[in-house]
Write a protein that holds these residues in place. Structure first.
Motif, mmCIF file in Angstrom:
data_model
loop_
_atom_site.group_PDB
_atom_site.id
_atom_site.type_symbol
_atom_site.label_atom_id
_atom_site.label_comp_id
_atom_site.label_asym_id
_atom_site.label_seq_id
_atom_site.Cartn_x
_atom_site.Cartn_y
_atom_site.Cartn_z
ATOM 1 N N UNK A 14 0.813 -1.219 0.000
ATOM 2 C CA UNK A 14 0.000 0.000 0.000
ATOM 3 C C UNK A 14 0.844 1.265 0.000
ATOM 4 N N UNK A 15 2.094 1.157 0.450
ATOM 5 C CA UNK A 15 2.888 2.358 0.698
ATOM 6 C C UNK A 15 3.144 3.128 -0.595
ATOM 7 N N UNK A 16 3.532 2.431 -1.654
ATOM 8 C CA UNK A 16 3.811 3.105 -2.919
ATOM 9 C C UNK A 16 2.553 3.776 -3.473
ATOM 10 N N UNK A 17 1.397 3.090 -3.342
ATOM 11 C CA UNK A 17 0.143 3.678 -3.833
ATOM 12 C C UNK A 17 -0.212 4.937 -3.047
ATOM 13 N N UNK A 18 -0.002 4.903 -1.730
ATOM 14 C CA UNK A 18 -0.269 6.098 -0.917
ATOM 15 C C UNK A 18 0.679 7.228 -1.289
ATOM 16 N N UNK A 40 4.745 12.196 0.919
ATOM 17 C CA UNK A 40 5.026 11.269 -0.181
ATOM 18 C C UNK A 40 6.472 10.798 -0.143
ATOM 19 N N UNK A 41 7.393 11.727 0.125
ATOM 20 C CA UNK A 41 8.812 11.356 0.177
ATOM 21 C C UNK A 41 9.084 10.392 1.327
ATOM 22 N N UNK A 42 8.438 10.634 2.483
ATOM 23 C CA UNK A 42 8.641 9.746 3.632
ATOM 24 C C UNK A 42 8.117 8.351 3.336
ATOM 25 N N UNK A 43 6.981 8.263 2.657
ATOM 26 C CA UNK A 43 6.425 6.956 2.302
ATOM 27 C C UNK A 43 7.347 6.214 1.336
ATOM 28 N N UNK A 44 7.890 6.924 0.368
ATOM 29 C CA UNK A 44 8.793 6.277 -0.594
ATOM 30 C C UNK A 44 10.079 5.809 0.070
ATOM 31 N N UNK A 45 10.549 6.559 1.077
ATOM 32 C CA UNK A 45 11.778 6.153 1.764
ATOM 33 C C UNK A 45 11.584 4.854 2.534
ATOM 34 N N UNK A 46 10.392 4.675 3.096
ATOM 35 C CA UNK A 46 10.198 3.520 3.974
ATOM 36 C C UNK A 46 9.731 2.277 3.210
ATOM 37 N N UNK A 47 9.278 2.437 1.963
ATOM 38 C CA UNK A 47 8.695 1.302 1.244
ATOM 39 C C UNK A 47 9.647 0.121 1.069
ATOM 40 N N UNK A 48 10.882 0.322 0.575
ATOM 41 C CA UNK A 48 11.762 -0.858 0.404
ATOM 42 C C UNK A 48 12.146 -1.515 1.719
ATOM 43 N N UNK A 76 0.912 3.565 11.157
ATOM 44 C CA UNK A 76 1.273 4.804 10.454
ATOM 45 C C UNK A 76 0.692 4.815 9.046
ATOM 46 N N UNK A 77 0.745 3.678 8.370
ATOM 47 C CA UNK A 77 0.193 3.593 7.013
ATOM 48 C C UNK A 77 -1.322 3.770 7.043
ATOM 49 N N UNK A 78 -1.990 3.176 8.030
ATOM 50 C CA UNK A 78 -3.441 3.334 8.152
ATOM 51 C C UNK A 78 -3.807 4.792 8.406
ATOM 52 N N UNK A 79 -3.051 5.468 9.262
ATOM 53 C CA UNK A 79 -3.316 6.888 9.524
ATOM 54 C C UNK A 79 -3.101 7.732 8.272
ATOM 55 N N UNK A 80 -2.071 7.392 7.492
ATOM 56 C CA UNK A 80 -1.829 8.125 6.245
ATOM 57 C C UNK A 80 -3.001 7.962 5.289
ATOM 58 N N UNK A 81 -3.516 6.747 5.214
ATOM 59 C CA UNK A 81 -4.659 6.503 4.332
ATOM 60 C C UNK A 81 -5.882 7.284 4.789
ATOM 61 N N UNK A 82 -6.130 7.303 6.107
ATOM 62 C CA UNK A 82 -7.270 8.061 6.633
ATOM 63 C C UNK A 82 -7.145 9.548 6.313
ATOM 64 N N UNK A 454 -4.735 -3.726 -5.198
ATOM 65 C CA UNK A 454 -3.812 -2.713 -5.694
ATOM 66 C C UNK A 454 -3.295 -3.135 -7.066
ATOM 67 N N UNK A 455 -3.774 -2.489 -8.146
ATOM 68 C CA UNK A 455 -3.299 -2.878 -9.474
ATOM 69 C C UNK A 455 -1.850 -2.461 -9.678
ATOM 70 N N UNK A 456 -1.045 -3.299 -10.331
ATOM 71 C CA UNK A 456 0.326 -2.896 -10.649
ATOM 72 C C UNK A 456 0.329 -1.620 -11.480
ATOM 73 N N UNK A 457 1.360 -0.801 -11.287
ATOM 74 C CA UNK A 457 1.415 0.504 -11.945
ATOM 75 C C UNK A 457 1.341 0.375 -13.461
ATOM 76 N N UNK A 458 1.921 -0.700 -14.002
ATOM 77 C CA UNK A 458 1.989 -0.840 -15.450
ATOM 78 C C UNK A 458 0.719 -1.446 -16.045
#
Length: 678
Positions: A14-18, A40-48, A76-82, A454-458
């Protein structure tokens, strides 16, 4: 002692989609400080980091540090989604500039967004001390499955109970017949399919050593496949099983694939050949085409065998039967209670001639009822009875947790082998009663409403189509069973799969069907509850966290009303299912569930509040009931509910005008559905 609490289900997908959502809103202009961009930057940093630690979390089930970190991440991810959902709702509702929506939503210029970004960064910093341990565990474990499992063709047990019919069915499919049974030119394939601990290997050993099988085949080979997916290694194992010594294999002792297959082809030529492939899995890292290619190469040398050659496969996954083009499959279900009793007695006492003392028979019979037909659980508890020294120890074995833990030990590998997106969809099913008959389309709509699909980006694919693929993937991996009634197919979780789902959703889901607990853990976001207990929820739980509420019929009341003040507290609810409840009337406060995406009404519902038409995001509303005078606004007003997809279940007809209203309602619903499909 209960089984160790597992890590929460994965959320890294879910992190990349958020992050994409936050970045998109940021580009639309969120104010000079661009707090959405920071999030957005914080979510991308933590995804991998999240992806790595989630994959390794099950290797250390007792490690509180990793489990706590994964829980922090999940929250944290749930709160971001909310927060992003609330921002999106306000922007849609008011049409105000995005920066004004941010200020209105978060009571200050992006304060909550900044705090959330800082929180995600702190979670990321905490992960650094866990990553070395996770990598070490990964190196020691060698991936998802341990390579230590080995089985052989010799039957380890003196007797196998309750499998005579299945044994005879498999033997009959192996002995006799020719290559016309299959479309391909390789020997026909027979499969034994069942959950872990069902006795697939024991049944295959019985068949392998059956006198009829021994007389029919010239050469027999047994290979425990387990985690072996390399064509050369599998071919080498087959050669060793038929007696070809290592020094006959060319090259470095392992042999290249071409040389190994030439050797196997010569050894099997013109002979009736039986190949048993025990415990076959599909490599989830490969596509179905790639998996088929592996097995086509491995089995290619068997084209040289004589007519009447066969392949016997044991597997937990129905998908294996499809990949190997199985012509005949035998499913292993749980043993009957009498067979469990005989098996347990055999292990505990060492022979059928012996019996338990009369004063212990009732206790042991009660223990047998706990194993839910699992041969593995019956054998394990039989061994415990054999070593028990007192009646008190025997009574302790009646604890359901003991048999559940044994069953889990045989099944958890199936769950851990699932891709992360399927783990969550399966574990979510634990909130439903054990007797629940799933409608696949309704379940997929729930998954969509919760953001599980969550559909793949491509890929550009409808969420409904992707959700149906998720369901089919779980079905092919034997997580759902099927039943037919009234010319309709239903799906269910058997007892063992339900235990598995409950174990792996322990942090996220709760089912209250007896006494309400003193406290509902704050991690729970999906809840099923009898309508009796609805009034007590407010004092037990922070209701704003809840995403799913499934209300079930009260055993003590004929009908009930949803507490007015309670409903307003579910501010982040996405799924409200009342279809199996006795809730006859909904309060006006339902209009405050602004994030609700899935609403299923009870057939007893006789009044809909006016505020229900303010739910602009409801995508499914089943069943739709007859509108009488007490339904506000008449038939046409209901058409304002956005994205109405399903209309079914007319409750009653009292007059000719009711018939006309019903026809008009169905016509309008069909029109709404057609416009959506168009």
């Amino acid at each position: 002692m209960p089984a160790p609490s597992p890590a929460p289900w994965p959320v890294s997908q879910d992190v990349a989609a958020l992050a994409d959502r936050a970045a998109g809103l940021s580009r639309a202009g969120a104010g000079p400080r661009d707090d959405l961009g920071t999030l957005a930057a914080a979510l991308l940093r933590i995804q991998p980091v999240a992806h790595e630690l989630e994959r390794r979390g099950w290797l250390d089930p007792e490690g509180p540090g990793l489990r706590a970190w994964l829980l922090d991440l999940r929250d944290a991810v749930a709160d971001a989604e909310d927060l992003l959902d609330e921002l999106h709702r306000r922007r849609e509702a008011g049409g105000a500039p995005l920066s004004a929506c941010v200020d209105a939503t978060f009571r200050g210029p992006g304060r909550k967004l900044r705090r959330l970004a800082e929180r995600l960064d702190r979670v990321g910093d905490d992960s650094e001390r866990l990553r070395p341990a996770a990598r070490a565990a990964a190196g020691a474990g060698g991936g998802v499955r341990s390579p230590s499992r080995v089985t052989g063709s010799v039957l380890a047990e003196r007797r196998v109970f309750g499998r005579e019919r299945e044994r005879d069915s498999v033997v009959a499919s192996l002995v006799g017949g020719g290559r016309e049974e299959t479309c391909g030119s390789v020997a026909p394939v027979v499969a034994v399919v069942g959950h872990g601990g069902m006795g697939k290997t024991a049944l295959a050993q019985c068949v392998y050593n059956d006198a009829r099988v021994e007389a029919w085949f010239d050469v027999r080979a047994w290979v425990c496949v387990w985690d072996r997916s390399d064509e050369a290694e599998l071919t080498r194992e087959i050669l060793q099983s038929i007696g070809c010594a290592d020094d006959t294999l060319c090259g470095d002792g392992r042999g290249d694939l071409d040389s190994l297959q030439e050797k196997l082809e010569k050894s099997a030529a013109s002979k009736r050949f039986l190949l048993v492939l025990d415990d076959v899995w599909i490599d989830e890292g490969k596509t179905e085409v790639e998996n088929r290619s592996v097995w086509n190469k491995v089995l290619a040398p068997l084209r040289s065998t004589a007519v009447g050659s066969k392949i016997l496969v044991t597997t937990r996954m129905k998908l294996v039967a499809e990949v190997l083009d199985v012509g005949h499959a035998v499913s292993l279900d749980g043993l009957r209670s009498d067979d469990c009793w005989l098996l347990l007695k055999e292990v505990a006492l060492g022979g059928e001639a012996m019996d338990f003392p009369p004063e212990l028979q009732e206790i042991v019979r009660a223990i047998v009822s706990k194993v839910k037909g699992s041969p593995l659980a019956a054998k394990s508890i039989g061994q415990m009875i054999w070593s028990a020294r007192s009646t008190q120890e025997l009574r302790a074995l009646m604890n359901t947790e003991i048999s559940d833990r044994i069953i889990l030990s045989s099944l958890q590998l199936s769950y851990q082998h699932l891709p992360g997106h399927l783990q969550r969809c399966f574990a979510y099913c634990s909130i439903f009663p054990t007797t629940w008959r799933f409608d696949r389309y309704k379940l997929v709509e729930m998954w969509i409403a919760l953001g599980f699909i969550q559909p793949p980006a491509e890929e550009e694919k409808r969420l409904e189509d992707l959700g149906q693929k998720y369901f089919d993937d779980l079905l092919a991996r034997s997580f759902f069973g099927t039943a037919n009634k009234d010319q309709q197919t239903y799906y269910f979780l058997d007892d063992q799969m339900h235990i598995l789902a409950q174990h792996f959703s322990a942090h996220d889901c709760m089912k209250i069907n007896e006494d309400i607990p003193a406290v509902i853990p704050p991690t729970v976001r999906h809840l099923s509850v009898s309508s009796d207990y609805l009034p007590q929820l407010k004092s037990k739980y922070r209701l704003g966290r809840l995403r799913t509420l499934l209300v079930l019929r009260s055993p003590s009341l004929s009908s009930s009303h949803f507490p007015r003040t309670l409903l307003a507290k579910f501010k982040n609810l996405r799924v409200l299912d009342l279809s199996e409840s006795d809730v006859a009337e909904l309060p006006e406060t339902i209009g405050q569930l602004v994030h609700l995406h899935y609403l299923a009404l009870c057939s007893m519902t006789n009044k809909l509040p006016k505020s229900i038409y303010r739910l602009k995001h409801v995508e499914v509303c089943v069943p739709i009931l007859l509108f009488h005078d007490n339904h506000p606004g008449g038939v046409g007003k209901f058409g304002t509910v956005k994205h109405l997809k399903t209309c079914c279940g007319i409750r009653r007809v009292k007059s000719f005008s009711d018939v006309l209203n019903s026809m008009l309602l169905i016509r309008q619903c069909d029109g709404a559905r057609s416009s959506l499909q168009g």
